[in-house]
Design a protein around this motif. Structure first.
Motif, short mmCIF file in Angstrom:
data_model
loop_
_atom_site.label_atom_id
_atom_site.label_comp_id
_atom_site.label_asym_id
_atom_site.label_seq_id
_atom_site.Cartn_x
_atom_site.Cartn_y
_atom_site.Cartn_z
N ARG A 1 -11.02 -7.26 5.60
CA ARG A 1 -10.97 -8.66 5.27
C ARG A 1 -9.61 -9.07 5.84
NH1 ARG A 1 -13.24 -11.62 0.86
NH2 ARG A 1 -11.22 -11.74 0.21
N TYR A 2 -8.57 -8.01 5.68
CA TYR A 2 -7.08 -8.41 6.05
C TYR A 2 -6.80 -7.97 7.43
CZ TYR A 2 -7.56 -8.37 0.92
OH TYR A 2 -8.11 -8.68 -0.50
N ASP A 3 -7.84 -7.54 8.18
CA ASP A 3 -7.41 -7.11 9.46
C ASP A 3 -6.48 -7.96 10.17
OD1 ASP A 3 -7.37 -5.11 11.59
OD2 ASP A 3 -9.41 -5.84 12.38
N GLY A 4 -5.55 -7.64 10.99
CA GLY A 4 -4.66 -8.50 11.57
C GLY A 4 -3.32 -8.69 10.98
N ALA A 5 -3.08 -8.27 9.80
CA ALA A 5 -1.91 -8.43 9.12
C ALA A 5 -0.87 -7.46 9.62
CB ALA A 5 -2.19 -8.39 7.59
N THR A 6 0.20 -7.68 9.31
CA THR A 6 1.36 -6.69 9.77
C THR A 6 1.28 -5.48 8.73
OG1 THR A 6 2.71 -8.75 10.40
CG2 THR A 6 4.05 -6.57 10.06
N VAL A 7 1.33 -5.62 7.45
CA VAL A 7 1.30 -4.62 6.39
C VAL A 7 0.58 -5.10 5.14
CG1 VAL A 7 3.70 -5.33 5.43
CG2 VAL A 7 2.70 -2.59 5.33
N ILE A 8 -0.32 -4.12 4.71
CA ILE A 8 -1.08 -4.21 3.45
C ILE A 8 -0.46 -3.40 2.54
CG2 ILE A 8 -2.75 -2.46 4.04
CD1 ILE A 8 -4.72 -4.43 2.84
N LYS A 9 -0.22 -3.97 1.23
CA LYS A 9 0.49 -3.38 0.39
C LYS A 9 -0.39 -2.83 -1.04
CE LYS A 9 2.61 -4.93 -2.88
NZ LYS A 9 1.77 -4.38 -4.01
N PRO A 10 -1.32 -1.99 -1.01
CA PRO A 10 -2.25 -1.73 -2.06
C PRO A 10 -1.35 -0.65 -3.21
CG PRO A 10 -2.92 -0.34 -0.36
CD PRO A 10 -1.91 -1.25 0.12
N ASN A 11 -1.78 -0.73 -4.48
CA ASN A 11 -1.27 0.26 -5.09
C ASN A 11 -2.30 1.49 -5.07
OD1 ASN A 11 -3.48 0.08 -7.00
ND2 ASN A 11 -2.12 -1.55 -8.22
N ARG A 12 -1.93 2.71 -5.95
CA ARG A 12 -2.70 3.90 -5.69
C ARG A 12 -4.21 3.65 -6.10
NH1 ARG A 12 0.11 8.95 -8.12
NH2 ARG A 12 -0.06 7.67 -10.07
N ARG A 13 -4.35 2.77 -7.02
CA ARG A 13 -5.70 2.87 -7.73
C ARG A 13 -6.67 1.94 -6.59
NH1 ARG A 13 -8.05 -1.32 -9.68
NH2 ARG A 13 -6.08 -2.54 -10.18
N GLU A 14 -5.79 1.01 -6.10
CA GLU A 14 -6.56 -0.16 -5.34
C GLU A 14 -6.85 0.57 -3.88
OE1 GLU A 14 -4.33 -4.42 -6.71
OE2 GLU A 14 -3.55 -3.00 -5.07
N ALA A 15 -6.04 1.61 -3.59
CA ALA A 15 -6.14 2.16 -2.41
C ALA A 15 -7.38 3.28 -2.51
CB ALA A 15 -5.12 3.19 -1.88
N ALA A 16 -7.37 3.85 -3.76
CA ALA A 16 -8.42 4.73 -3.98
C ALA A 16 -9.76 4.05 -3.96
CB ALA A 16 -8.25 5.54 -5.19
N GLU A 17 -9.62 2.86 -4.72
CA GLU A 17 -11.21 2.33 -4.63
C GLU A 17 -11.44 1.82 -3.36
OE1 GLU A 17 -10.26 -0.98 -7.50
OE2 GLU A 17 -10.50 0.58 -9.27
N ALA A 18 -10.51 1.37 -2.52
CA ALA A 18 -11.09 1.06 -1.21
C ALA A 18 -11.32 2.05 -0.09
CB ALA A 18 -9.95 0.27 -0.54
#
Length: 484
Positions: free
Chosen positions: A191-208
């Motif tokens: 959904r966020y494709d095209g952004a410069t940088v995405i900033k998930p935390n460790r839990r959010e990154a693991a879930e995704a």
């Protein structure tokens, strides 16, 4: 840190960050509980006071302003009391400008926390999570985009950042040459494709991504998975709590940034500080690696703060140049600031303790009392008599040490979380303002003779009489020192 990085905070002034996302009103209701309802087996809270603050995307904007930049806050509020409260908070905050749209068919997101004796009893949310009208959101965003240097998309999954809004906002920012930072909530990172940088935390990154683990290799794998899911995304910055951060960029080696906090007091709001610092660093011309290093330093500073969730450009520069001085000075606060910090602790459900004294010459008896006081609470506030107050109580030859020296020594102790001076003969005014959950004095008192005990007990708190170490006394120390 190199000199280039240390100079970056100076360039934050004059930079504008457009923050688009889910704006919330955070409301805290404080009261006392002393009975159970006769209608049902639930506690009855007698409400005493309320506070409000900007939440969600609004907290990112507050961080931008605190760092010296200008924040334009875009999103949706309802035509309701909570929406008007949000507008008033934005107008009151220096460095904030409103680009909020009003949707009369949508209620303002509001989180109300009920707190008694430092314990959060209940959180009640008022919100509409259905997808918002994209035209309302984008009209305000596109109007503010021209004056912005960088864009932050703050997603709390409340319906404002729909796929249509995200695609249009990212495309418009890219066409205008503005970097885009995303703080995501959705597991679908495409959904966020095209952004410069995405900033998930460790839990959010693991879930995704499905990549779990706390080590560097897991962080690298998660970063690569994120970049694979969004082929037009330039970078991913995974924040990893005590393990620091990992920056993953296309065609470049992963960068692991160790956590920089000396001591962690409160992690609340650290992610918003990271997003704000990243945004201002990119606006000031830094590359992604330098921006991530600066954001990591800001995160280390904010989690070491007491009851707050913003840092200033001056504080950040001082840390980068090694000119921040004694970290204990952060624990010494004037009364107004002290009350703000205590309110922040209470908002997070922490039990607040209080003790007081002159503490002229620190001795083992003092250390024991303070250790017992800290053992009875989560955060200990120490009320310290000013020099004038000590003189009135002890005579013209006291204190031996001036108030600044006494405060510095006490602030260096791990048992003490906050030192505040009071000029009155007794700490009653201070105790009435704080309403501590625990009031601590030495066992040479009785509960009835402790100043402020009636205030604390009436508020549902308790009084602790700490054991005393025999033979320990400042007066005795001074007498021995003066004996030929």
């Amino acid at each position: 840190m190199d000199d280039t990085l240390a100079r970056l905070p100076d360039a934050f002034s004059g930079k504008t960050v457009l923050v688009l996302g889910d704006v919330m009103l955070d409301r805290f209701v404080y009261g006392a509980v002393d009975r159970i309802s006769p209608e049902a087996p639930v506690a009855v809270i007698a409400i005493e006071r309320e506070t409000t603050m900007l939440g969600g995307a609004g907290n990112v904007a507050r961080n931008v302003a605190a760092l010296g930049g200008k924040a334009v806050l875009a999103g949706l509020i309802g035509d309701d009391d909570a929406g008007r409260a949000v507008q008033a908070l934005v107008e009151r905050e220096p460095g904030l400008e409103s680009a909020l749209a009003v949707d009369p068919n949508r209620r303002t997101t509001e989180k109300t926390r009920y707190v008694a004796a430092s314990h959060q009893m209940l959180r009640a949310d008022r919100e509409d999570r259905h997808p918002a009208d994209p035209s309302l959101v984008l009209a305000a965003f596109e109007k503010a985009l021209a004056s912005a240097d960088v864009v932050v998309l703050s997603d709390y999954a409340k319906g404002v950042l729909t796929p249509e809004v995200l695609a249009a906002a990212i495309a418009a920012a890219r066409a205008a040459g503005k970097p885009v930072i995303v703080d995501p909530k959705s597991r679908d990172l495409s959904r966020y494709d095209g952004a410069t940088v995405i900033k998930p935390n460790r839990r959010e990154a693991a879930e995704a991504t499905g990549v779990t683990g706390a080590g560097d290799e897991a962080a690298e794998a998660a970063g690569e998975a994120i970049l694979s899911a969004a082929p037009n995304l330039s970078a991913a910055l995974v924040t990893r709590g005590a393990a620091g951060m990992t920056l993953s960029r296309r065609g470049a080696a992963h960068v692991h940034l160790p956590a920089s906090a000396l001591e962690v007091f409160d992690v609340s709001g650290a992610g918003d500080t990271v997003a704000a610092t990243l945004a201002l660093s990119l606006a000031a011309g830094a590359d992604l690696a330098a921006a991530a290093r600066l954001a990591n330093a800001a995160a280390g500073l904010v989690v070491g703060k007491l009851g707050t969730d913003v840092v200033t450009a001056g504080e950040l520069k001082a840390v980068l140049t090694g000119a921040h001085g004694d970290p204990g000075q952060e624990k010494i606060a004037a009364r107004e600031r002290m009350l703000e910090i205590v309110a922040g602790w209470r908002a997070r459900g922490l039990k607040v303790g209080f003790t007081n004294g002159c503490f002229d010459l620190l001795h083992p008896g003092h250390v024991s009392l303070l250790a017992q006081a800290k053992g009875a609470c989560d955060r200990l506030v120490l009320g310290l008599n000013t020099d004038a107050s000590v003189q009135r109580l002890k005579g013209p030859t006291r204190p031996v040490q001036k108030e600044d020296a006494r405060a510095a020594v006490l602030a260096s102790l791990s048992a003490v979380d906050l030192v505040t001076l009071f000029d009155e003969d007794t700490p009653l005014e201070l105790i009435t303002a704080i309403k501590p959950d625990v009031l601590v004095k030495g066992a040479d008192y009785t509960v009835e003779t402790v100043v402020g005990s009636d205030v604390v007990l009436a508020n549902g708190g308790r009084v602790v009489l700490a054991d005393l170490k025999a033979g320990q006394s400042t007066t005795a120390l001074i007498a021995r020192a003066n004996t030929p």
